[in-house]
Write a protein that holds these residues in place. Sequence first.
Motif, PDB file in Angstrom:
ATOM      1  N   LEU A 230       0.498  -1.235  -0.053  1.00  0.00           N
ATOM      2  CA  LEU A 230       0.107   0.430  -0.505  1.00  0.00           C
ATOM      3  C   LEU A 230       0.826   1.066  -0.286  1.00  0.00           C
ATOM      4  CD1 LEU A 230      -2.923  -1.143   2.154  1.00  0.00           C
ATOM      5  CD2 LEU A 230      -3.016  -0.593  -0.448  1.00  0.00           C
ATOM      6  N   ILE A 233       2.473   1.672  -3.324  1.00  0.00           N
ATOM      7  CA  ILE A 233       1.745   1.646  -4.114  1.00  0.00           C
ATOM      8  C   ILE A 233       1.029   3.466  -4.266  1.00  0.00           C
ATOM      9  CG2 ILE A 233      -0.638   1.429  -5.685  1.00  0.00           C
ATOM     10  CD1 ILE A 233      -0.999  -1.324  -4.485  1.00  0.00           C
ATOM     11  N   THR A 234       0.478   4.093  -3.013  1.00  0.00           N
ATOM     12  CA  THR A 234       0.770   5.168  -3.386  1.00  0.00           C
ATOM     13  C   THR A 234       2.042   6.008  -4.205  1.00  0.00           C
ATOM     14  OG1 THR A 234      -0.507   5.550  -0.911  1.00  0.00           O
ATOM     15  CG2 THR A 234       0.442   6.759  -1.498  1.00  0.00           C
ATOM     16  N   VAL A 293      -4.843   4.716  -8.442  1.00  0.00           N
ATOM     17  CA  VAL A 293      -4.033   3.929  -7.745  1.00  0.00           C
ATOM     18  C   VAL A 293      -4.940   3.505  -6.601  1.00  0.00           C
ATOM     19  CG1 VAL A 293      -2.778   4.765  -5.765  1.00  0.00           C
ATOM     20  CG2 VAL A 293      -1.607   4.949  -8.008  1.00  0.00           C
ATOM     21  N   ASP A 294      -6.594   4.697  -6.338  1.00  0.00           N
ATOM     22  CA  ASP A 294      -7.243   4.631  -5.057  1.00  0.00           C
ATOM     23  C   ASP A 294      -8.349   3.452  -5.700  1.00  0.00           C
ATOM     24  OD1 ASP A 294      -6.347   7.105  -3.825  1.00  0.00           O
ATOM     25  OD2 ASP A 294      -8.024   8.169  -4.021  1.00  0.00           O
ATOM     26  N   TYR A 297      -5.915  -0.060  -4.582  1.00  0.00           N
ATOM     27  CA  TYR A 297      -5.689  -0.641  -2.710  1.00  0.00           C
ATOM     28  C   TYR A 297      -6.654  -1.637  -2.498  1.00  0.00           C
ATOM     29  CZ  TYR A 297      -3.707   3.727  -1.650  1.00  0.00           C
ATOM     30  OH  TYR A 297      -2.413   4.919  -1.777  1.00  0.00           O
ATOM     31  N   THR A 298      -7.996  -1.452  -3.345  1.00  0.00           N
ATOM     32  CA  THR A 298      -8.543  -2.348  -3.015  1.00  0.00           C
ATOM     33  C   THR A 298      -8.641  -3.812  -3.420  1.00  0.00           C
ATOM     34  OG1 THR A 298     -10.045  -2.252  -4.797  1.00  0.00           O
ATOM     35  CG2 THR A 298     -11.286  -1.066  -3.261  1.00  0.00           C
ATOM     36  N   ASP A 301      -6.151  -4.374  -1.262  1.00  0.00           N
ATOM     37  CA  ASP A 301      -5.959  -5.102   0.129  1.00  0.00           C
ATOM     38  C   ASP A 301      -8.143  -5.007   0.579  1.00  0.00           C
ATOM     39  OD1 ASP A 301      -6.536  -5.019   3.214  1.00  0.00           O
ATOM     40  OD2 ASP A 301      -5.808  -3.495   4.023  1.00  0.00           O
ATOM     41  N   ILE A 304     -10.187  -2.350   2.355  1.00  0.00           N
ATOM     42  CA  ILE A 304     -10.648  -1.858   1.979  1.00  0.00           C
ATOM     43  C   ILE A 304     -11.829  -1.541   1.303  1.00  0.00           C
ATOM     44  CG2 ILE A 304      -9.798   0.418   0.628  1.00  0.00           C
ATOM     45  CD1 ILE A 304      -7.055  -0.226   1.549  1.00  0.00           C
TER      46      ILE A 304
END
Length: 307
Positions: A230, A233-234, A293-294, A297-298, A301, A304
């Motif tokens: 995470l 990736i950010t 990117v947001d 996330y799912t 993880d 999320i």
Amino acid sequence: MSAYLIQRVLLTIPILLGIVILTFFLVHLIPGDAVSAMQGQLKMSAQQMEQMREALGLNDPLHVQLGRYLMRLARGDLGRSLFGGQPVAVLIASNIGATIQLTVAAMAIAIALGVPLGILAAVKRGTLWDVAAVVLAMIGVSIPSFWLGLMMIQLFAVTLGWLPIIEERSARGLIMPAAALGLAEAAIIVRLTRATMVEILNADYVRTARAKGLFDSVVLWRHALRNGLLPLITMIGMQFGTLLGGAVVIENVFARQGLGTLVTQAVINRDFPVVQGCVLVAATMYVLVNLAVDMFYTAVDPRIRYS
């Protein structure tokens, strides 16, 4: 998820509008205008220059010029180049591919070097491997990309003759500019990966996995690295904007045609619509990458959830 996507897309509108307005006023702080830049080539008289400024609307107050530009932008029209008369959208379309190619190649180099070296430094913490990785990362962060590009040209192109200086349509011509642009970002990824993995490898669930008899490789790749993705990736999403900005310099160093050289020439020519169009497109790309990117996330993880 759909509601979140719609909300994020709607939020990008005022962000891009603010970027457009800020860019408009910043570029108009540059001394002179496009007509002054043309004067050296066309040998115009003072009267002819004033007539051209009037025809192009450059004599209008800034708020009038801004309103006119925003009205065209609302119709999807980026305007025309003041210097050549070509549509700005056509100029951007013909140059953006090379910049995206360079940015993606630089990001691939940064990830391919940064993540493994960061993991190695974390696993071998306190050893020579760790010290070497940290030192290399510090050097990589400290060296300007344009200086590194010039040194690579001198060594690999001029002295050794291994790589071409200007060869835009081949993979060989992409190696040096992508490396010059990506190595600094690789150094940042090394430091972040190392810090993240050191913390995770000391976590209770990692010790529990090892106590169960799992192989170190399974613990590292399946448990530790996945939970450390995470922040990586950010960082990669944020670095995309940095690479776009760095491409402006690197494209000029290696004489590659792209948005960087287009913006540079537009600034020299005081070609304000081209500068504004390039900045708007780059900002849009950056916003879209961060949205992607947001969404990613799912996948990394499942805990999320966006609502």
